[in-house]
Scaffold this motif. Structure first.
Motif, PDB file in Angstrom:
ATOM      1  N   LEU A 100       0.766  -1.220   0.042  1.00 54.21           N
ATOM      2  CA  LEU A 100       0.031  -0.081   0.045  1.00 54.21           C
ATOM      3  C   LEU A 100       0.864   1.164   0.000  1.00 54.21           C
ATOM      4  N   SER A 101       1.979   1.216   0.582  1.00 57.68           N
ATOM      5  CA  SER A 101       2.858   2.499   0.706  1.00 57.68           C
ATOM      6  C   SER A 101       3.467   2.542  -0.613  1.00 57.68           C
ATOM      7  N   ASN A 102       3.786   1.570  -1.162  1.00 56.95           N
ATOM      8  CA  ASN A 102       4.535   1.871  -2.449  1.00 56.95           C
ATOM      9  C   ASN A 102       3.526   2.256  -3.579  1.00 56.95           C
ATOM     10  N   MET A 103       2.359   1.672  -3.473  1.00 58.09           N
ATOM     11  CA  MET A 103       1.305   2.227  -4.275  1.00 58.09           C
ATOM     12  C   MET A 103       0.979   3.540  -4.213  1.00 58.09           C
ATOM     13  N   GLY A 104       1.100   4.322  -2.839  1.00 54.82           N
ATOM     14  CA  GLY A 104       0.725   5.462  -2.492  1.00 54.82           C
ATOM     15  C   GLY A 104       1.711   6.427  -3.092  1.00 54.82           C
ATOM     16  N   VAL A 105       3.197   5.821  -3.092  1.00 55.83           N
ATOM     17  CA  VAL A 105       3.797   6.714  -3.688  1.00 55.83           C
ATOM     18  C   VAL A 105       3.746   6.833  -5.229  1.00 55.83           C
ATOM     19  N   LEU A 106       3.488   5.672  -5.798  1.00 60.05           N
ATOM     20  CA  LEU A 106       3.303   5.723  -7.454  1.00 60.05           C
ATOM     21  C   LEU A 106       1.989   6.646  -7.559  1.00 60.05           C
ATOM     22  N   PHE A 107       1.211   6.660  -6.878  1.00 61.75           N
ATOM     23  CA  PHE A 107      -0.026   7.459  -6.916  1.00 61.75           C
ATOM     24  C   PHE A 107       0.507   9.046  -6.976  1.00 61.75           C
ATOM     25  N   GLY A 108       1.292   9.219  -5.989  1.00 60.15           N
ATOM     26  CA  GLY A 108       1.711  10.691  -5.893  1.00 60.15           C
ATOM     27  C   GLY A 108       2.558  10.938  -6.944  1.00 60.15           C
ATOM     28  N   ILE A 109       3.639  10.295  -7.532  1.00 60.11           N
ATOM     29  CA  ILE A 109       3.993  10.435  -8.593  1.00 60.11           C
ATOM     30  C   ILE A 109       3.135  10.614  -9.849  1.00 60.11           C
ATOM     31  N   VAL A 110       2.301   9.887 -10.090  1.00 59.21           N
ATOM     32  CA  VAL A 110       1.049  10.103 -11.146  1.00 59.21           C
ATOM     33  C   VAL A 110       0.572  11.610 -10.950  1.00 59.21           C
ATOM     34  N   ILE A 111       0.174  12.072  -9.833  1.00 61.29           N
ATOM     35  CA  ILE A 111      -0.494  13.063  -9.797  1.00 61.29           C
ATOM     36  C   ILE A 111       0.424  14.263  -9.954  1.00 61.29           C
ATOM     37  N   LEU A 112       1.448  14.216  -9.478  1.00 58.66           N
ATOM     38  CA  LEU A 112       2.393  15.373  -9.692  1.00 58.66           C
ATOM     39  C   LEU A 112       2.890  15.455 -11.090  1.00 58.66           C
ATOM     40  N   ALA A 113       2.860  14.426 -11.727  1.00 59.59           N
ATOM     41  CA  ALA A 113       3.267  14.238 -13.182  1.00 59.59           C
ATOM     42  C   ALA A 113       2.189  14.938 -13.946  1.00 59.59           C
ATOM     43  N   SER A 114       0.855  14.824 -13.672  1.00 63.65           N
ATOM     44  CA  SER A 114      -0.206  15.354 -14.549  1.00 63.65           C
ATOM     45  C   SER A 114      -0.660  16.668 -14.266  1.00 63.65           C
ATOM     46  N   ILE A 115      -0.092  17.229 -13.436  1.00 58.44           N
ATOM     47  CA  ILE A 115      -0.325  18.728 -13.029  1.00 58.44           C
ATOM     48  C   ILE A 115       0.201  19.616 -14.104  1.00 58.44           C
ATOM     49  N   PRO A 116       1.301  19.607 -14.737  1.00 57.32           N
ATOM     50  CA  PRO A 116       1.560  20.392 -15.908  1.00 57.32           C
ATOM     51  C   PRO A 116       0.870  20.058 -17.028  1.00 57.32           C
ATOM     52  N   PHE A 117       0.644  18.947 -17.281  1.00 52.01           N
ATOM     53  CA  PHE A 117      -0.489  18.400 -18.314  1.00 52.01           C
ATOM     54  C   PHE A 117      -1.735  18.966 -18.380  1.00 52.01           C
ATOM     55  N   PHE A 118      -2.192  19.166 -17.089  1.00 54.41           N
ATOM     56  CA  PHE A 118      -3.666  19.536 -16.890  1.00 54.41           C
ATOM     57  C   PHE A 118      -3.902  21.019 -17.397  1.00 54.41           C
ATOM     58  N   PHE A 119      -2.757  21.916 -16.997  1.00 49.70           N
ATOM     59  CA  PHE A 119      -2.902  23.126 -17.245  1.00 49.70           C
ATOM     60  C   PHE A 119      -2.686  23.345 -18.677  1.00 49.70           C
ATOM     61  N   ALA A 120      -1.668  22.344 -19.363  1.00 48.47           N
ATOM     62  CA  ALA A 120      -1.444  22.585 -20.842  1.00 48.47           C
ATOM     63  C   ALA A 120      -2.723  22.292 -21.432  1.00 48.47           C
ATOM     64  N   GLY A 121      -3.554  21.172 -20.991  1.00 49.35           N
ATOM     65  CA  GLY A 121      -4.812  20.778 -21.684  1.00 49.35           C
ATOM     66  C   GLY A 121      -6.011  21.856 -21.624  1.00 49.35           C
ATOM     67  N   ALA A 122      -5.796  22.507 -20.448  1.00 53.93           N
ATOM     68  CA  ALA A 122      -6.749  23.500 -20.410  1.00 53.93           C
ATOM     69  C   ALA A 122      -6.423  24.843 -21.186  1.00 53.93           C
ATOM     70  N   PHE A 123      -5.148  24.976 -21.521  1.00 51.66           N
ATOM     71  CA  PHE A 123      -4.605  26.090 -22.337  1.00 51.66           C
ATOM     72  C   PHE A 123      -5.351  25.787 -23.661  1.00 51.66           C
ATOM     73  N   ILE A 124      -4.847  24.558 -24.232  1.00 53.87           N
ATOM     74  CA  ILE A 124      -5.035  24.145 -25.492  1.00 53.87           C
ATOM     75  C   ILE A 124      -6.591  24.194 -25.830  1.00 53.87           C
ATOM     76  N   SER A 125      -7.371  23.499 -25.270  1.00 57.26           N
ATOM     77  CA  SER A 125      -8.788  23.136 -25.079  1.00 57.26           C
ATOM     78  C   SER A 125      -9.487  24.818 -25.061  1.00 57.26           C
ATOM     79  N   LEU A 126      -9.064  25.657 -24.228  1.00 59.86           N
ATOM     80  CA  LEU A 126      -9.677  26.803 -24.174  1.00 59.86           C
ATOM     81  C   LEU A 126      -9.368  27.580 -25.513  1.00 59.86           C
TER      82      LEU A 126
END
Length: 758
Positions: A100-126
């Motif tokens: 569970l702890s290792n999966m928690g770390v992986l989940f954190g990595i996924v969330i952190l990595a997706s943040i810049p892409f979220f802003f980029a996607g919001a920018f292009i779609s807007l």
């Protein structure tokens, strides 16, 4: 429309370039810090982040009311990228541990990595929402920017390394922000300049330095260099120097002192072929640190070594460690070629008395986040046919792989050899194999094994030499023509019905082909979720199936939610369902086509980096051109033009599936750059057709539906790459392309119902 179309197009191109640059770089970083098959997450993260930005605009129109929003979104993408990446590099994730702890770390990595892409996607779609009438032009610049990002990533990773390359993406995000910023926003402009100054100083702070690698601290490293498909490091352990590729595959540099210590001492079990083949012509596939090259030289052979990684050849063995290795790679009788071994063999006419391939695998991801398959083209039936073809009449093929309690890799090697012999050299096979293992060394639940294979039967003298050496060194003989006891290796060679044997065997050991090159994935589908009970060394590969299955489940849920959400929220009913199905189909199909073509091009071009760059650039530039050509289509003509585009695409796709193998075969022996151009020609024609469907469909939507279609297409693209792998493992890559053809036909049918009022 926000401003003039030219500035908006430049902004979208810069943002798209930054997105692909970041995606490719994260693939490289994840391959090192996590594990090569976890790099597949990058594609999911990228498209999930981009799509979630679109969904945000769909469920809320708050940001659309402020004209300054696009510039702020691009600024946030540039600001959060280095911040999130530095945090990711400090998170210790152990890829071989399920907790569970290792999966928690992986989940954190996924969330952190997706943040810049979220802003980029919001920018292009807007920007798409604000400028829907010029979407054909904007989508063209979107794709052209992505193509530029692909080329830029390959160059920058080799020059400044993967951890620093995203800084260039941050600068591109900031340039996008400045391109769409309103005139007179001096404070915003000053903030952009300040952020770029911070980015310039970041390399000096160590914030983007690799910290946690596969859950551990990377210690004793005295050399490190990146290229587009690997990170090569050298660690010192006393007098020993060990090369690691992506902190996974390892090869020790053969020192000059070790070469003088005797063949058995430095070569061990891998020396057996040279006891029966001396003063001969030897080919070493993947020589790495040079142990097999040294063993061949000691026994008087001339050696050709084919090494795919130029860092190992030029920077290490001919450079920094030339003196340490006694100038092994430049010794008389040694020729080292920097190339893919399979591609090299397909082009040469030379015959060899020994072809030596010892545990050649890199555990390195090479594509832009696609599931990694490229290394296994050395272990297909067609590859073994090539090996046998290049052996002299009395030649020996010697292969080293791990031996496990339940045989998997080595018994699959025997299955490959038997299938290749059936096609080229049929007959009695019992005396064509000799297999031993070394119980004195264990790693990850496996012990090293070596098999010797001949086109003709071993002579009695050769067998006696091998038996004596095995007894003297304490090796276990697992297959000998004289062996009377039963074991899986013996049973397979003696089997009269190998298909039935494969069906009964607890693992998947059927021989892979070039159309289905999955040598390392040995679990049967029913056992995928028991992967964590398998030996660690085996788990390195089979865990990828577990990850793929998990990603498929997650993306099915996300895609379903993205598909159904607009129907529930906006209550569009029948028309919305058909529109959603259209974008779902083209998203699935496009990624299937891209994934398969990159794999098929790898063997043709001889290197996964060349394959990735050529295929992606050809498709993206052509698709961008195809989108540009739709810019003058009137709204009243959308339905007719879209129908014709689907018919043209299906026709071109079908022709590509049927004729591409013939086309590639015609140019197989040409120089590299000629092959790249030859490959790009049919892909450009295909890309022209692929690029028309998305902009024509988007123009038929209302402003409010644009972000939904953007998000749905993105999530479907992730699902498409997953489905492509599943389908290829079951039926082969060609079947995946035909499935893409069917999806495009379904997209055309759904468009007819959806556009009924146009």
């Amino acid at each position: 429309m926000l401003q003039n179309p030219g500035r908006i197009a430049v902004a979208i191109a810069s943002c798209s370039c930054a997105v692909l640059l970041t995606e490719i770089t994260l693939t490289r970083i994840f391959s090192v810090t996590l594990m090569y098959h976890y790099a597949f997450l990058v594609l999911s993260i990228t498209l999930f982040g981009l799509g979630s930005g679109g969904i945000f605009h769909f469920v809320s129109d708050t940001l659309r009311k402020d004209p300054a929003t696009p510039a702020r979104l691009a600024f946030l993408a540039g600001a959060t990228l280095p911040l999130c990446l530095g945090a990711i590099l400090r998170l210790p994730f152990s890829p071989q541990v399920l907790s569970l702890s290792n999966m928690g770390v992986l989940f954190g990595i996924v969330i952190l990595a997706s943040i810049p892409f979220f802003f980029a996607g919001a920018f292009i779609s807007l920007l798409y929402i604000f400028n829907r009438c010029t979407i054909s032009m904007l989508y063209a610049f979107d794709l052209l920017g992505a193509a530029l990002g692909c080329v830029l990533a390959i160059y920058l990773i080799s020059v400044i390394g993967a951890p620093l390359t995203p800084l260039a993406a941050s600068v591109l995000f900031i340039l996008s922000a400045l391109s769409v910023a309103k005139t007179g926003q001096r404070l915003f402009q000053v903030s952009c300049v300040a952020l770029m100054l911070i980015i310039a100083f970041l390399p000096m702070t160590g914030w983007l330095k690799l910290r946690a690698i596969k859950g551990e601290i990377d210690a004793n490293v005295e050399f490190e260099k990146w290229n587009a498909f690997s990170r090569v490091a050298v660690s010192h352990y006393g007098d020993r120097r060990v090369i690691t590729i992506d902190s996974g595959a390892a090869t020790e540099v053969l020192s000059n002192a070790a070469r003088q210590s005797g063949l058995e001492n430095f070569a061990g079990i891998t020396r057996l072929a040279y006891l029966i083949r001396k003063n001969s012509n030897v080919l070493v596939i993947g020589p790495g640190g040079g142990r097999e090259v040294g063993a061949a030289l000691v026994t008087g052979n001339t050696v050709t070594g084919v090494e795919i990684n130029p860092i190992i050849v030029d920077d290490l063995m001919r450079g920094r460690y030339a003196d340490y290795s006694g100038h092994l790679y430049t010794s008389p009788g040694v020729r080292i070629v920097t190339a893919d071994a399979r591609s090299f063999l397909e082009r040469t006419t030379e015959q060899y008395d020994v072809i030596h391939e010892n545990a050649v695998d890199t555990w390195a991801a090479v594509s832009g986040g696609g599931f990694t398959l490229s290394e296994s083209y050395l272990y297909t039936v067609e590859a073994f046919e090539t090996y046998l073809k290049h052996l002299s009449d009395h030649g020996v093929l010697t292969i080293g792989r791990w031996i496990f309690n339940t045989p998997q890799q080595m018994i699959r090697v025997i299955a490959l050899a038997l299938e290749a012999m059936d096609r080229q050299y049929p007959g009695e096979y019992r005396r064509r194999f000799f297999l031993v293992s070394d119980p004195s060394y264990e790693q990850g639940g496996g012990i090293p094994g070596v098999i010797l294979i001949k086109k003709e039967p071993f002579t009695d003298a050769e067998l006696e030499t091998l038996r004596l050496a095995s007894r003297t060194s304490g090796y276990n003989v697992l297959y000998d023509p004289a062996l009377t006891t039963s074991n899986p290796y013996v049973d397979l060679v003696n089997s009269r019905d190998r298909r039935a044997f494969f069906g009964r065997y607890p693992l998947n050991i059927s021989p892979p082909s070039d159309d289905n090159p999955f040598f390392f994935f040995t679990l049967k589908w029913k056992d995928v979720f028991s992967v964590w009970n398998t030996p660690e060394e085996s788990r390195k590969n089979n865990a990828g199936l577990f990850l793929l299955a998990g990603a498929c489940a997650v993306m099915l849920v996300l895609t379903t939610v993205t598909f159904v959400l607009p129907v529930i929220v906006r209550q569009r009913g029948r028309i919305a369902m058909f529109a959603g199905f259209y974008f779902l189909c083209i998203g699935l199909a496009f990624m299937m086509v891209e994934t398969v073509l990159i794999q098929k091009a790898t063997l043709f071009l001889g290197h996964p980096t060349f394959s990735f760059a050529t295929v992606l650039c050809a498709l993206l530039v052509a698709a961008g051109t195809g989108s540009w050509l739709t810019r003058n289509v009137h709204t009243s003509e959308l339905k007719l033009r879209l129908s014709r585009s689907v018919i043209a695409l299906v026709s071109v796709m079908s022709a590509t599936v049927l004729l591409l193998p013939i086309w590639l075969k015609a140019g197989f022996h040409w120089p590299l750059y000629a092959r790249m151009i030859w490959l790009a020609v049919p892909l450009f024609i295909l890309g022209l057709m692929l690029g028309r469907l998305f902009p024509l469909g988007m123009r038929a939507l209302s402003d409010g539906e644009v972000p939904w279609a953007w998000a749905l297409n993105g999530s479907a693209s992730v699902l498409g790459s997953i489905v492509a792998v599943f389908a290829a493992m079951q039926s082969g890559f060609s079947a995946v392309l035909w499935l893409a053809v069917v999806l495009y036909i379904l997209a055309g049918v759904s468009a007819r119902y959806w556009m009924v009022k146009l």
